[in-house]
Design an enzyme around this catalytic site. Structure first.
Site, PDB file in Angstrom:
ATOM      1  N   SER A  60      20.913   2.217  42.450  1.00 54.55           N
ATOM      2  CA  SER A  60      20.941   1.249  41.351  1.00 54.55           C
ATOM      3  C   SER A  60      20.667   1.842  39.973  1.00 54.55           C
ATOM      4  O   SER A  60      20.847   1.157  38.974  1.00 54.55           O
ATOM      5  CB  SER A  60      19.902   0.172  41.591  1.00 54.55           C
ATOM      6  OG  SER A  60      20.526  -1.006  41.971  1.00 54.55           O
ATOM      7  N   LYS A  63      23.203   1.535  37.460  1.00 53.84           N
ATOM      8  CA  LYS A  63      23.461   0.286  36.715  1.00 53.84           C
ATOM      9  C   LYS A  63      23.257   0.451  35.206  1.00 53.84           C
ATOM     10  O   LYS A  63      24.099   0.018  34.421  1.00 53.84           O
ATOM     11  CB  LYS A  63      22.622  -0.857  37.289  1.00 53.84           C
ATOM     12  CG  LYS A  63      23.089  -1.251  38.707  1.00 53.84           C
ATOM     13  CD  LYS A  63      22.252  -2.353  39.318  1.00 53.84           C
ATOM     14  CE  LYS A  63      22.879  -2.928  40.563  1.00 53.84           C
ATOM     15  NZ  LYS A  63      22.411  -2.411  41.825  1.00 53.84           N
ATOM     16  N   TYR A 188      32.183   1.733  41.898  1.00 51.95           N
ATOM     17  CA  TYR A 188      30.782   1.322  42.012  1.00 51.95           C
ATOM     18  C   TYR A 188      30.085   2.084  43.146  1.00 51.95           C
ATOM     19  O   TYR A 188      29.004   2.654  42.953  1.00 51.95           O
ATOM     20  CB  TYR A 188      30.728  -0.199  42.243  1.00 51.95           C
ATOM     21  CG  TYR A 188      29.347  -0.742  42.528  1.00 51.95           C
ATOM     22  CD1 TYR A 188      28.476  -1.067  41.493  1.00 51.95           C
ATOM     23  CD2 TYR A 188      28.906  -0.922  43.839  1.00 51.95           C
ATOM     24  CE1 TYR A 188      27.214  -1.561  41.767  1.00 51.95           C
ATOM     25  CE2 TYR A 188      27.642  -1.412  44.114  1.00 51.95           C
ATOM     26  CZ  TYR A 188      26.797  -1.734  43.072  1.00 51.95           C
ATOM     27  OH  TYR A 188      25.536  -2.209  43.342  1.00 51.95           O
ATOM     28  N   TYR A 240      14.246  -4.975  39.706  1.00 52.64           N
ATOM     29  CA  TYR A 240      14.670  -6.101  40.558  1.00 52.64           C
ATOM     30  C   TYR A 240      13.798  -7.329  40.286  1.00 52.64           C
ATOM     31  O   TYR A 240      13.371  -7.541  39.156  1.00 52.64           O
ATOM     32  CB  TYR A 240      14.607  -5.720  42.048  1.00 52.64           C
ATOM     33  CG  TYR A 240      15.334  -4.454  42.414  1.00 52.64           C
ATOM     34  CD1 TYR A 240      16.712  -4.332  42.233  1.00 52.64           C
ATOM     35  CD2 TYR A 240      14.667  -3.382  42.971  1.00 52.64           C
ATOM     36  CE1 TYR A 240      17.386  -3.184  42.608  1.00 52.64           C
ATOM     37  CE2 TYR A 240      15.345  -2.222  43.352  1.00 52.64           C
ATOM     38  CZ  TYR A 240      16.696  -2.139  43.156  1.00 52.64           C
ATOM     39  OH  TYR A 240      17.364  -1.002  43.527  1.00 52.64           O
ATOM     40  N   VAL A 258      17.575   1.937  45.512  1.00 52.62           N
ATOM     41  CA  VAL A 258      17.145   1.891  46.910  1.00 52.62           C
ATOM     42  C   VAL A 258      17.161   3.267  47.594  1.00 52.62           C
ATOM     43  O   VAL A 258      16.728   3.394  48.727  1.00 52.62           O
ATOM     44  CB  VAL A 258      17.953   0.867  47.748  1.00 52.62           C
ATOM     45  CG1 VAL A 258      17.714  -0.549  47.265  1.00 52.62           C
ATOM     46  CG2 VAL A 258      19.435   1.201  47.761  1.00 52.62           C
TER      47      VAL A 258
HETATM   48  N1  GLU Z   1      24.491   0.888  46.273  1.00 54.72           N
HETATM   49  C1  GLU Z   1      23.484  -0.108  46.439  1.00 54.72           C
HETATM   50  C2  GLU Z   1      24.102  -1.460  46.728  1.00 54.72           C
HETATM   51  O1  GLU Z   1      24.952  -1.876  46.018  1.00 54.72           O
HETATM   52  C3  GLU Z   1      22.647  -0.152  45.204  1.00 54.72           C
HETATM   53  C4  GLU Z   1      21.522  -1.093  45.385  1.00 54.72           C
HETATM   54  C5  GLU Z   1      20.276  -0.644  44.729  1.00 54.72           C
HETATM   55  O2  GLU Z   1      19.932   0.528  44.605  1.00 54.72           O
HETATM   56  O3  GLU Z   1      19.601  -1.597  44.362  1.00 54.72           O
HETATM   57  O4  GLU Z   1      23.771  -2.120  47.662  1.00 54.72           O
END
Ligand code: GLU
Length: 304
Positions: A60, A63, A188, A240, A258
């Protein structure tokens, strides 16, 4: 600083046993939950401890990279016509978005649905070019020209990422994805699979701490107003649905993934990269947050 980091890391090692590694992407389930590393990048150099040179996937923490490039390409106002900056209070991979899609201010770019939307706003002739631009930008902001993706994690996520597919098609249904959903999801997934170390994240943090100015080259890599915007978004929603708690305990802009990474920055002072893959229920690194909490208290980092 070196001694402080060594001490904090050793004090926090036991917290790695309180979390568990992410397993919904099968390949991430292979991580060793006892690993723990930290790196601080500042004007006087880099300080690292523990497993700081272990490579893991950025997840994430891609992002903010999507958001930065989308904002640099289109301006904040245009991006805000697609996504908002209000914290959702929902888990990162929530799919109950039928209502919020009517009200775009509730699609936050630091959770999956908003990140997929914003990834699609990065300007490119096609998704291959979009990926190349994102990779180049990631190499630039980490100062690491050798960054690559982890092919196993990428394949694993592509094979199992059906919730993200559901989000992609929800976005498409609302006119928020132009072109192929599958191709955009490929970008992504690939970007979530970029392999980084604590040092890469600390360098990215330092650039945000310096409001986009790369001190070494004197180049403004990110326009100042975009870096300030990014720091504000990270402060309110980078961790989050644990962002409020994190703000009260640590008090600096940060983004977790994650894979066990956390990229944090203390404006005007330093960037911090963390790795510890044992996560709490919200998807944040347990020992990682503990280390940041201790460091913040010791060095009075809280921006509040
Ligand atoms: N690649 C992960 C997903 O889309 C990223 C989630 C994350 O790190 O929060 O589920």
């Amino acid at each position: 600083m070196q001694e402080t980091l060594n001490r904090i890391l050793e004090n926090c090692r036991r917290y790695t046993l309180e979390g568990s590694v992410a397993s919904y992407i099968p390949e991430l389930g292979k991580a060793n939950r006892e690993e723990i590393g930290i790196c601080v990048a500042s004007e006087d150099g880099d300080y690292c401890a523990g497993d700081w040179d272990k490579a893991f996937t950025i997840q994430s923490i891609a992002k903010p990279i999507f958001l930065l490039l989308a904002v640099m390409d289109n301006g904040v106002d245009f991006v805000k016509q697609h996504v908002g900056v209000e914290a959702t209070g929902k888990p990162f991979n929530a799919i109950d978005y039928a209502e919020p899609l009517l009200l775009r201010e509730h699609i936050n770019p630091m959770v999956n649905i908003g990140a997929i939307a914003v990834c699609g706003l990065v300007k490119a002739a096609d998704n291959r070019e979009r990926f190349e631009r994102l990779m180049d930008f990631t190499r630039k902001i980490t100062g690491n020209p050798d960054l690559k993706i982890d092919e196993e994690v990428y394949a694993s996520e592509k094979r199992t990422g059906n919730k993200n597919r559901a989000l992609g098609y929800l976005l498409k249904n609302s006119g928020m994805i132009y072109g192929s959903v599958e191709e955009l999801l490929d970008v992504y997934f690939a970007m979530c699979s970029v392999k980084v170390t604590c040092k890469d994240l600390a360098r990215m943090g330092l650039l945000l701490a310096d409001h986009g100015l790369d001190r070494a080259s004197g180049k403004q890599i990110i326009p100042k107003e975009d870096a300030v915007f990014m720091n504000a978004v990270l402060t309110t929603s980078g961790m989050y649905d644990g962002s409020g708690e994190f703000a009260t305990r640590v008090g600096i802009p940060a983004k977790s993934g994650v894979g066990g990474g956390i990229m944090a920055d203390c404006p005007g002072r330093m960037g911090i990269g963390i790795y510890s893959p044992a996560l709490d229920k919200k998807g944040n690194s347990v020992a990682g947050i503990k280390m940041l909490e201790m460091l913040s208290r010791k060095l009075q980092l809280s921006i509040f």
